[in-house]
Design a protein around this motif. Structure first.
Motif, PDB file in Angstrom:
ATOM      1  N   UNK A  25       0.852  -1.174   0.000  1.00 25.04           N
ATOM      2  CA  UNK A  25       0.000   0.000   0.000  1.00 25.04           C
ATOM      3  C   UNK A  25       0.892   1.230   0.000  1.00 25.04           C
ATOM      4  N   UNK A  26       0.342   2.334  -0.438  1.00 23.61           N
ATOM      5  CA  UNK A  26       1.098   3.576  -0.446  1.00 23.61           C
ATOM      6  C   UNK A  26       1.834   3.848  -1.734  1.00 23.61           C
ATOM      7  N   UNK A  27       2.043   2.825  -2.524  1.00 23.99           N
ATOM      8  CA  UNK A  27       2.731   3.001  -3.802  1.00 23.99           C
ATOM      9  C   UNK A  27       2.480   1.757  -4.643  1.00 23.99           C
ATOM     10  N   UNK A  28       2.323   1.941  -5.935  1.00 27.31           N
ATOM     11  CA  UNK A  28       2.165   0.796  -6.824  1.00 27.31           C
ATOM     12  C   UNK A  28       3.489   0.062  -6.967  1.00 27.31           C
ATOM     13  N   UNK A  29       3.408  -1.260  -6.930  1.00 30.61           N
ATOM     14  CA  UNK A  29       4.615  -2.081  -7.055  1.00 30.61           C
ATOM     15  C   UNK A  29       4.986  -2.371  -8.502  1.00 30.61           C
ATOM     16  N   UNK A  30       4.142  -1.973  -9.407  1.00 32.40           N
ATOM     17  CA  UNK A  30       4.242  -2.439 -10.787  1.00 32.40           C
ATOM     18  C   UNK A  30       5.610  -2.192 -11.420  1.00 32.40           C
ATOM     19  N   UNK A  53      10.847  -6.279 -12.333  1.00 35.32           N
ATOM     20  CA  UNK A  53       9.740  -5.344 -12.232  1.00 35.32           C
ATOM     21  C   UNK A  53       8.534  -5.746 -13.057  1.00 35.32           C
ATOM     22  N   UNK A  54       8.738  -6.445 -14.178  1.00 37.28           N
ATOM     23  CA  UNK A  54       7.594  -6.810 -15.018  1.00 37.28           C
ATOM     24  C   UNK A  54       7.215  -8.278 -14.895  1.00 37.28           C
ATOM     25  N   UNK A  55       7.854  -8.985 -13.964  1.00 38.43           N
ATOM     26  CA  UNK A  55       7.466 -10.360 -13.712  1.00 38.43           C
ATOM     27  C   UNK A  55       8.039 -11.386 -14.667  1.00 38.43           C
ATOM     28  N   UNK A  56       8.865 -10.934 -15.591  1.00 38.20           N
ATOM     29  CA  UNK A  56       9.390 -11.853 -16.600  1.00 38.20           C
ATOM     30  C   UNK A  56      10.555 -12.665 -16.065  1.00 38.20           C
ATOM     31  N   UNK A  57      11.395 -12.040 -15.241  1.00 40.71           N
ATOM     32  CA  UNK A  57      12.596 -12.707 -14.754  1.00 40.71           C
ATOM     33  C   UNK A  57      12.565 -12.970 -13.267  1.00 40.71           C
ATOM     34  N   UNK A  58      13.097 -14.117 -12.881  1.00 35.66           N
ATOM     35  CA  UNK A  58      13.214 -14.456 -11.466  1.00 35.66           C
ATOM     36  C   UNK A  58      14.618 -14.979 -11.181  1.00 35.66           C
ATOM     37  N   UNK A  59      14.956 -14.948  -9.921  1.00 39.21           N
ATOM     38  CA  UNK A  59      16.276 -15.376  -9.466  1.00 39.21           C
ATOM     39  C   UNK A  59      16.089 -16.009  -8.098  1.00 39.21           C
ATOM     40  N   UNK A  74       0.347  -7.413 -10.387  1.00 33.64           N
ATOM     41  CA  UNK A  74       0.439  -5.966 -10.232  1.00 33.64           C
ATOM     42  C   UNK A  74      -0.929  -5.304 -10.084  1.00 33.64           C
ATOM     43  N   UNK A  75      -1.940  -5.924 -10.649  1.00 33.92           N
ATOM     44  CA  UNK A  75      -3.287  -5.374 -10.502  1.00 33.92           C
ATOM     45  C   UNK A  75      -3.734  -5.413  -9.045  1.00 33.92           C
TER      46      UNK A  75
END
Length: 127
Positions: A25-30, A53-59, A74-75
């Motif tokens: 809350x308080x800011x969009x995480x998108x 940030x866009x969900x394409x890559x993970x580590x 993100x929604x």
């Protein structure tokens, strides 16, 4: 400043699954990479994994690779940590964190790059 709240922790048996959530809350995480860390009693904070940030890559840390999966919606301004095949050594307080800067990748997994942290949710895995 974003506020992060983790939930979904609990007491499970070895081999079980849990899904942790991190609601913001308080800011969009998108536009921000997100990380998950954990800290067991008497040990330092350990990187678990991150999603870009866009969900394409993970580590992921080697210790959880193939068992844990990070996703984001993100929604709903929420990030998730799906944990399968849990082990006793996964017992820890789990924290989510948001990157300080926008458009970050899922690497590196250093805690210093994350500027906002939640209070944590406890995961306990018994034999």
């Amino acid at each position: 400043q974003v506020q992060l709240v983790e939930s979904g922790g609990g007491l499970v048996q070895s081999g079980d699954s849990l899904r942790l959530s991190c609601a913001a809350s308080g800011r969009a995480l998108a536009n921000y990479a997100m990380g998950w860390f954990r800290q067991a009693p008497g040990k330092g904070r350990e990187f678990v994994g991150a999603i870009n940030w866009n969900g394409v890559g993970t580590n992921y840390a080697d210790s959880v690779k193939g068992r844990f999966t990070i996703t984001r919606d993100n929604a709903k301004n929420t990030v998730y940590l799906q944990m399968n095949s849990l082990r006793v050594e996964d017992t820890a307080m789990y924290y989510c964190a948001a990157d300080r800067n926008m458009y970050g990748s899922s690497w590196p997994g250093t805690s210093a790059r994350f500027g906002s942290w939640g209070q944590g949710t406890q995961v306990t895995v018994s034999e």
